[in-house]
Design an enzyme around this catalytic site. Structure first.
Site, mmCIF file in Angstrom:
data_model
loop_
_atom_site.group_PDB
_atom_site.id
_atom_site.type_symbol
_atom_site.label_atom_id
_atom_site.label_comp_id
_atom_site.label_asym_id
_atom_site.label_seq_id
_atom_site.Cartn_x
_atom_site.Cartn_y
_atom_site.Cartn_z
ATOM 1 N N GLU A 63 49.893 60.809 12.078
ATOM 2 C CA GLU A 63 48.902 60.943 12.119
ATOM 3 C C GLU A 63 48.631 61.249 10.682
ATOM 4 O OE1 GLU A 63 48.124 57.147 11.992
ATOM 5 O OE2 GLU A 63 49.194 56.697 13.802
ATOM 6 N N SER A 123 28.108 22.242 65.581
ATOM 7 C CA SER A 123 27.304 23.800 67.376
ATOM 8 C C SER A 123 27.242 25.129 66.882
ATOM 9 C CB SER A 123 28.812 23.920 68.216
ATOM 10 O OG SER A 123 28.987 22.023 68.638
#
Length: 814
Positions: free
Chosen positions: A87, A465
């Protein structure tokens, strides 16, 4: 000559003045877009929300930008060299703008009429990424230059490079090089080799074009060009270059890779925090630490997964996804495409049956590989007829598979692959610390990505239950004992709150006659529960149930309450059971322990009400100020709000002791395989088997498991809480309690153990051979019965002497 010089001088001055004027005009036009020094030095990156377990394992990440910021000193030298080579070779030598580079870009534009290279430095790219849009205008370019020049004056080169490394977009929602390393290689930057560093260094120029996953050939060319530049610039030597260019492309799309699967939890956290922080939640870098224990969460995932598969397999094979005979001779690409369209499920594969023999099937997997499915991987597949019945056991592969079938396979450690099918049943598990309510594991369903509905918090089903212990606790609080007798016999109730006369029955239709409450609970006798509630009264019981966190307005106001006809979530049930586990205190379940901001500031920290038995013993009725007490922890003394005591600790222990018998003798007997004396629990199954539950605990941990169909259809004949949900609970608790000491519920010293007659619940007679021990509160100990026949006493004494019993046994007899 002099005249010519003057003309040139004047023209030069005019040119300089013009250039200065143009420059000033451009600057004046864009100056408002140039950031201040403060803005340059306080740049904030968008960082996603990250959610962790209590032991710092990543659960999930939310945000449109995947980013993990790093400091300059964390940038590998190889990556920095690769970036500069690709770059901006002169990065450390220019003032933010590379005049030669810009000149080349201008000449290319003049000579070709096309913009080929932007001449942008790394500094200019940082300026564009942080402060500007990506519009292609000269105004934007000039602004970019001015910002770059200012950045170079105010920031060091290392600071600028750090901003670049953390901001730049690199494809696949990865912003910054650390995120790219995770996305493409599933590793941190520090773990990447030179070839991999060069590969991701090539992405800023064109993240889509040079994407190593989408365009590996182009990405390879770009990578090798960067490596060549690094060699020519003296950044690497020839051997390193040669090894790197010969390396294959190994990039894959790893996406977000959590350390532990807990998607329901991540969504719960995200949803709760969004109400407070809004969209800032996804970009301001918050870190959330939950109460989840990573090891227990993993165990919960496996337990639910295996429990659902076990139920699904025993109810038969529902057949292939589809049959496509035309695919058998189709090109490989077409086969793979068709299989991918079906979609994978977890780590399973879709597969095409190419051919079969009597005992094997030749398969092509969705990833293009071929495999042979053996008979042991297929023979389980009885045809599904209904939840109540299956067809005949297959005898050959042809009874199950035919060429052209598209099926699912799941990995098997012994068989390689095993025939599978996507289950239709669901299950969910919640496990919490009973001392402070911290959720340690949570699974809201079989597969979050197929169905995000969280059955722990969003689904309310009848517990059956599983609810009975709360009614029994109400009875013990009002003078009943574990030895109290209720007649288990047919009965008809004409309750005005019920639509018609009600004739409750026990499962199996059997009646036991006069029954102690302890027996009735571990046998799960319905008649006893209904008669007990009738004696207690519905309204007083509803008021008592508030103590467990239940809202009476959400509960049925009739006798069906005793059989668990209320619609409750597993989280509510587990929270209620925590009261039994912790000795009678009400805690509030919580999931978020701490929220940390991007600057390590604490945005939120939980302060849960916590059980403190010592505090309560000091003051049975503390006022609001006294609720704040010193709580002794492993970390030292800290101030915590004390959990309120809602039921007597004596009642909590007796209920716990009764539920231990559920596992020793009753419907939870399968849990005896854990070989622990500290666990207790209760099964629950609703009418027609629509919901199956098991909730259990010791003195530290409460876990509740629900199983059923989302459409509330029956689980099938022979399926109960003990057969569907209890195995999941066992498998989870086996791991969760491994290597932990026994943790029984606190037993108050005021409780008394005496011998009783098991048939009547009364105090046993001296010498009674079938007498058993029972636990009582002091004020409820049955009175000692008098023996009217002297011969009976003499007989007892003679028997004791014959057996040479010691004085302690004689004392127990009398």
């Amino acid at each position: 000559m002099v005249k010519t010089f003057k003309i040139l001088l004047i023209l030069g001055l005019l040119g300089a003045i013009s250039a200065a004027s143009i420059t000033y005009a451009v600057y004046y036009n864009v100056k408002d877009r140039i950031p201040s020094v403060e803005e340059l030095k306080t740049i904030e990156l968008k960082i996603p929300l990250r959610i962790y377990t209590a032991d710092e394992q990543l659960i999930g990440e939310f945000g449109d930008q995947r980013r993990t910021p790093i400091d300059y000193n964390e940038i590998p030298q190889g990556l920095e060299d690769a970036i500069l080579a690709a770059e901006d070779t002169n990065f450390y030598h220019h003032p933010g703008v590379d005049i030669l580079g810009l000149g080349r870009a201008v000449m290319q534009l003049i000579t070709t009429g096309q913009k080929q290279g932007g001449g942008s430095t790394i500094t200019m790219q940082v300026a564009r990424n942080y402060f500007l849009s990506f519009e292609q205008t000269y105004t934007r370019k000039f602004t970019e230059i001015f910002i770059a020049l200012k950045m170079e004056r105010e920031l060091s080169k290392h600071e600028i490079l750090e901003l670049y490394v953390n901001k730049i977009y690199l494809g696949n929602r990865a912003y910054g090089f650390e995120a790219a390393a995770q996305v493409y290689y599933g590793k941190s930057l520090a773990e990447l080799n030179l070839a991999q560093l060069a590969m991701i260094a090539g992405l800023p120029k064109a993240p889509s074009r040079f994407n190593p996953v989408v365009n590996p050939s182009r990405a390879l060319i770009r990578r090798n060009w960067i490596l060549q530049r690094m060699l020519s610039l003296g950044m690497i030597d020839k051997p390193a270059y040669q090894a790197a260019v010969e390396s294959p492309v190994t990039a894959k799309n790893h996406g977000i890779m959590p350390d532990i699967e807990a998607d329901y939890i991540a969504e719960m956290v995200r949803s709760e925090l969004y109400d407070t922080f809004g969209d800032d939640l996804y970009s301001t870098g918050m870190t959330v630490y939950t109460t989840i224990n990573a090891a227990r969460q993993k165990a919960a995932n496996e337990a639910v997964f295996n429990g659902v598969l076990a139920y699904d397999r025993r109810h038969g094979y529902r057949g292939s996804i589809e049959t496509r005979v035309d695919l058998i001779d189709a090109p490989l690409e077409e086969q793979e495409s068709a299989l991918q369209d079906i979609g994978r499920f977890k780590d399973w594969q879709t597969a095409l049956v190419i051919s079969t023999t009597e005992a094997t099937a030749d398969m092509r997997l969705a990833d293009g590989q071929r495999t042979t499915l053996v008979w042991d991987a297929i023979k389980w597949a009885k045809p599904y007829l209904s939840e109540d019945s299956q067809g005949a056991t297959p005898s050959t592969v042809a009874d199950v598979l035919v060429p052209g079938d598209i099926v699912r396979l799941r990995p098997d450690a012994d068989l390689g692959w095993q025939l599978a099918q996507k289950p239709t049943v669901q299950s969910a598990l919640i496990s919490l610390n009973s001392k402070d309510g911290g959720i340690e594991a949570l699974v809201g369903g079989f597969n979050f990505y197929e169905n995000k509905f969280n059955r722990i918090t969003q689904s309310k089903r009848q517990p059956g239950s599983n609810f009975k212990p709360f009614v029994y606790a109400s009875a013990l609080s009002r003078g009943y004992t574990a030895a109290s007798i209720i007649n288990d016999a047919p009965v008809v109730f004409n309750d005005t709150n019920l639509a018609s006369a009600w004739r409750p029955t026990n499962d199996g239709g059997k009646f036991y006659g006069p029954t102690r409450l302890r027996q009735a609970l571990y046998r799960s006798q319905n008649i006893v529960s209904v008669r007990l509630l009738d004696e207690l009264g519905v309204r007083p019981t509803l008021d008592f149930l508030r103590r467990f966190g239940f809202d009476p307005n959400e509960l049925p106001h009739n006798l069906s309450l005793s059989l668990g006809s209320a619609n409750l979530s597993p989280l509510q049930i587990a929270t209620g059971y925590a009261v039994f586990s912790n000795g009678g205190y009400q805690v509030q379940p919580y999931l978020i322990n701490k929220v940390i901001g991007r600057n390590d500031d604490v945005l939120f920290e939980a302060n849960p009400v916590t059980v403190c038995v010592t505090c309560t013993l000091l003051d049975k009725s503390p006022d609001d100020e006294q609720q704040m007490a010193l709580f002794n922890t492993d970390q030292g003394i800290r101030s915590l709000p004390v959990a309120p005591q809602v039921i007597d600790s004596e009642v909590a222990y007796i209920i716990y002791d009764m539920m231990r018998d559920v596992i020793k003798y009753g419907t939870g007997r399968r849990a005896r395989v854990l070989q622990r004396n500290d666990i207790a629990g209760k099964t629950g199954t609703t009418n027609d088997g629509r919901d199956a539950w098991f909730s259990g605990f010791n003195g530290e941990l409460v876990t509740s498991v629900w199983s059923g169909f989302d459409n509330a259809s029956s689980l099938g004949r022979g399926e109960w809480g003990g057969s569907v949900s209890l195995p999941t609970w066992i498998n989870y608790m086996r791991s969760a309690l491994a290597n932990t000491p026994s943790a029984t519920v606190y037993k108050p010293s005021s409780l008394v153990t005496v011998r009783i007659d098991p048939d009547t619940g009364e105090r046993a007679l001296p010498g009674q051979k079938n007498a058993i021990f029972e636990v009582f509160r002091k004020e409820h100990v049955p009175q000692q019965r008098q023996v009217n026949l002297p011969s009976a006493v003499d007989t007892v004494r003679n028997e004791a002497q014959d057996k040479q019993q010691d004085n302690n046994i004689l004392e127990n007899l009398f």
